[in-house]
Structures are given as structure tokens and as C-alpha cells.
Design an enzyme around this catalytic site. Structure first.
Site, mmCIF file in Angstrom:
data_model
loop_
_atom_site.group_PDB
_atom_site.id
_atom_site.type_symbol
_atom_site.label_atom_id
_atom_site.label_comp_id
_atom_site.label_asym_id
_atom_site.label_seq_id
_atom_site.Cartn_x
_atom_site.Cartn_y
_atom_site.Cartn_z
ATOM 1 N N ASP A 12 42.561 -21.796 -11.511
ATOM 2 C CA ASP A 12 42.240 -21.462 -12.905
ATOM 3 C C ASP A 12 42.877 -20.130 -13.273
ATOM 4 O OD1 ASP A 12 40.797 -23.757 -13.123
ATOM 5 O OD2 ASP A 12 38.816 -22.809 -13.065
ATOM 6 N N ALA A 41 36.562 -29.648 -7.199
ATOM 7 C CA ALA A 41 36.261 -28.478 -6.363
ATOM 8 C C ALA A 41 35.049 -27.730 -6.905
ATOM 9 C CB ALA A 41 37.480 -27.569 -6.319
ATOM 10 N N LEU A 220 24.725 -32.452 -23.104
ATOM 11 C CA LEU A 220 24.866 -32.169 -24.541
ATOM 12 C C LEU A 220 25.218 -30.699 -24.794
ATOM 13 C CD1 LEU A 220 21.646 -34.155 -25.576
ATOM 14 C CD2 LEU A 220 24.003 -34.960 -25.769
ATOM 15 N N ASP A 246 30.756 -17.387 -20.954
ATOM 16 C CA ASP A 246 31.907 -18.233 -20.626
ATOM 17 C C ASP A 246 31.355 -19.601 -20.218
ATOM 18 O OD1 ASP A 246 34.128 -19.490 -19.613
ATOM 19 O OD2 ASP A 246 34.728 -17.871 -18.274
ATOM 20 N N ASP A 252 30.464 -28.900 -14.611
ATOM 21 C CA ASP A 252 30.604 -29.062 -13.156
ATOM 22 C C ASP A 252 29.407 -28.459 -12.423
ATOM 23 O OD1 ASP A 252 33.092 -30.186 -13.692
ATOM 24 O OD2 ASP A 252 34.096 -28.236 -13.580
ATOM 25 N N GLY A 287 34.007 -16.988 -15.512
ATOM 26 C CA GLY A 287 34.707 -17.785 -14.506
ATOM 27 C C GLY A 287 34.038 -19.142 -14.297
#
Ligand code: RIB
Length: 309
Positions: A12, A41, A220, A246, A252, A287
Site C-alpha cells: 500500500d 493479507a 454498511l 482513515d 478487511d 493505514g
């Protein structure tokens, strides 16, 4: 072994921007961070940070990123025996996060495009020992179908996160999944149905149920989650109010935590409740994997669940 994640890894490259540039324009962004990412990952690392034993089947490239990616999996105690190397670039994801914490992501799949059904066969003996297979759509769809069929053949429940949305995904080939976990737009693309309100979502989910999928869990974003099963049960999970910095990788975080709690307890509702809190907590930090907590403060409110993990 608890969980097999068969999926992607990316590097990323996150720019924290004031605004997106217009065509032909150069703008300065105040901050940048590089980190390990990729939906597969990220989900593996979230589950591992929470204490699950995770096997990762993925492909890295032949560049300077590969060693760092493998080392990152190792640091999180993830089984790296099936991190395979390819003559390709590693997957990379330039990401732009704006001051409202919204993100835009470009993925360059690189080596992830080479993860094949044959790679699953190579890892078969170890995947068979897992209690859940977790999949996303940053690898070839043929490999996703092979993994779904592998799960069905060996009686291992499969969770599919149909992200990023793929217009060519064939529902009939993923209908044996025990869990499909889309966001609203992925649900809409998968079913061809509108998802403008909860009733729409219910109707779209019933398309998946009629095809055979047992559980549909719709994330959602800032509005929580909705679980609907084939027997007509459903439960709405309210948003957990937080100050978002962020939101990248929050979906995930949800899936990694859900998978961890589900394999440890078998409690679907408890796992969604935990995942909803875990994902909300992750958006308070910058992050993707770096925003995932290694402990479970959300479980304090669920002593019955915490005791079983
Ligand atoms: O879901 C967030 C992830 O999407 C990022 O880590 C990026 O790598 C892309 O795969």
C-alpha cells in the site's frame, strides 16, 4: 490450523491528500505512508493479530517488495509455507485518503494474477486441516471458484468477500459458500438488484439465499452491518460511533475479526458484533494492517464470548 486465506497481498502506497488533482494538474499532498496491504493479507493479519492460527496462500513478485511482505506475514505468526514467488511485479496499491477519511484505491495485481487452482492443490493437505477458508476477488476468479469447490469437497466452510466487485463473477459457482460478506455496491453487482434501502438489501440477499448461500452479511460502512440467513432470520447491527481518520481496510478488519471469532466460537451473531466494533476501532488509526488492534477490547462487553476465545 484455524483459517486458510487464499488471496492477495499488495504494497500500500498511501498518500494523505487535501484534494485529488484535476487532469494535467500536480498537487502536493501533506503526508505519505507505505505499508503491507491487499485484501487477503489484511484479513489474514487481522485474524492472526487476534490469535487465530492462519495459513496464507498467495503470490509475491520478484522485486524488492517480496522479502518485506514475507517477513510481515512471519512477524504476525502466519504460516508462510505457501507464499509463492513469481516472475512478475508484486501487487501494489496507490491509495488516496482525503481529509474526510474517504479513500480511493488503484490496484495493480502483479503476481496476484498468477495465483492458480494448481497452487491450491499444492497446499491441499494443509488447507484441509483448516476450519474456515477465506476468499476475496483480487486473484483470478478461476482460483476463487477452485477454492470454493475445494471447501465444498472437503466440508470446510467458505467465506467469500466479493471485493473488489467483479461484474463477471458467476453466482452459481460460489453458491456453496457458507458466508458471503459484501458491502452494498458489491451486493448490488453480484445480484443485479438495487440496494437503496434495507428492503432492497433484503431482496438482493434473498437472491443469494435462493441460490444456496447460507448467510449474507452486508457491511454498511458507517451504518453498521446486516445479517440475513437462509431460514429468514436477520439481525441489524448499529454503527459504532467513532472519530474516523482513515477508513482504508476497515472491511478487511471486519472479515478478519469475524473469521477469528467464528472459528473460535461458532457464534455468528457474536462474531458480527465483535467484527463491527473491531472495524470501527480500526478507522480511528492510519493505514490498513497498522490500524488493526492486537487485542479485543470490544469483547469486554461480551463476557460469554470472550470466555470461549
Ligand atoms: O481493502 C483495502 C485494501 O484494498 C488495501 O490494503 C489495498 O491493498 C487494496 O487491496
Amino acid at each position: 490450523m484455524d483459517i486458510a486465506v487464499i488471496g492477495s497481498n499488495m504494497v500500500d502506497l498511501i498518500a494523505y491528500i487535501n484534494r485529488m488533482p484535476a487532469e494535467g494538474e500536480t498537487v502536493e499532498a501533506p503526508d505519505f505512508k507505505m505499508g503491507c496491504g491487499g485484501k487477503g493479507a489484511n484479513q489474514a493479519v487481522a485474524a492472526a493479530k487476534l490469535g487465530s492460527e492462519v495459513l496464507m496462500l498467495t503470490r509475491v513478485g520478484n522485486d524488492i517488495f517480496a522479502a518485506n511482505t514475507i517477513e510481515n506475514f512471519r512477524r504476525h505468526n502466519i504460516d508462510t509455507r505457501y507464499i509463492l514467488k513469481s516472475e512478475a511485479s508484486s501487487g501494489v496499491a496507490p491509495i488516496f485518503v482525503d481529509p474526510e477519511s474517504r479513500n480511493s484505491i488503484i490496484i495493480v495485481k502483479g503476481a496476484n494474477k498468477l495465483l492458480s487452482p494448481a497452487d491450491i492443490e499444492q497446499a491441499a493437505d494443509d488447507i484441509k486441516k483448516c476450519r474456515l477458508i477465506v476468499l476475496q476477488l483480487e486473484i483470478p476468479t478461476e482460483t476463487v471458484y477452485a477454492a470454493v469447490e475445494f471447501g465444498a469437497r472437503h466440508n470446510i466452510p467458505v467465506l467469500l468477500n466479493p471485493a473488489p466487485a467483479q461484474p463477471d463473477l458467476i453466482l452459481d459457482r460460489v453458491k456453496s459458500c457458507k458466508f458471503i460478506v459484501p458491502n452494498e455496491s458489491e451486493l448490488s453487482l453480484l445480484t443485479g438488484m438495487p440496494v437503496d434501502n434495507e428492503n432492497d438489501i433484503r431482496n438482493a440477499a434473498s437472491v443469494l439465499h435462493r441460490a444456496g448461500v447460507e448467510n449474507v452479511i452486508v457491511t454498511l460502512g458507517g451504518h453498521g452491518a446486516l445479517w440475513l440467513n437462509r431460514e429468514g432470520e436477520e439481525q441489524r447491527f448499529a454503527a459504532v460511533p467513532v472519530q474516523a481518520r482513515d477508513t482504508t481496510g476497515a472491511g478487511d478488519a471486519f472479515i478478519g475479526c469475524f473469521s477469528h471469532v467464528y472459528v473460535k466460537t461458532g457464534d455468528i451473531v457474536g462474531a458480527i458484533e465483535a467484527a463491527n466494533h473491531y472495524a470501527a476501532d480500526s478507522v480511528t488509526r492510519l493505514g490498513t494492517q497498522t490500524s488493526y488492534s492486537g487485542h479485543s477490547p470490544f469483547l469486554a462487553g461480551y463476557p460469554a464470548l470472550a470466555d470461549r476465545i
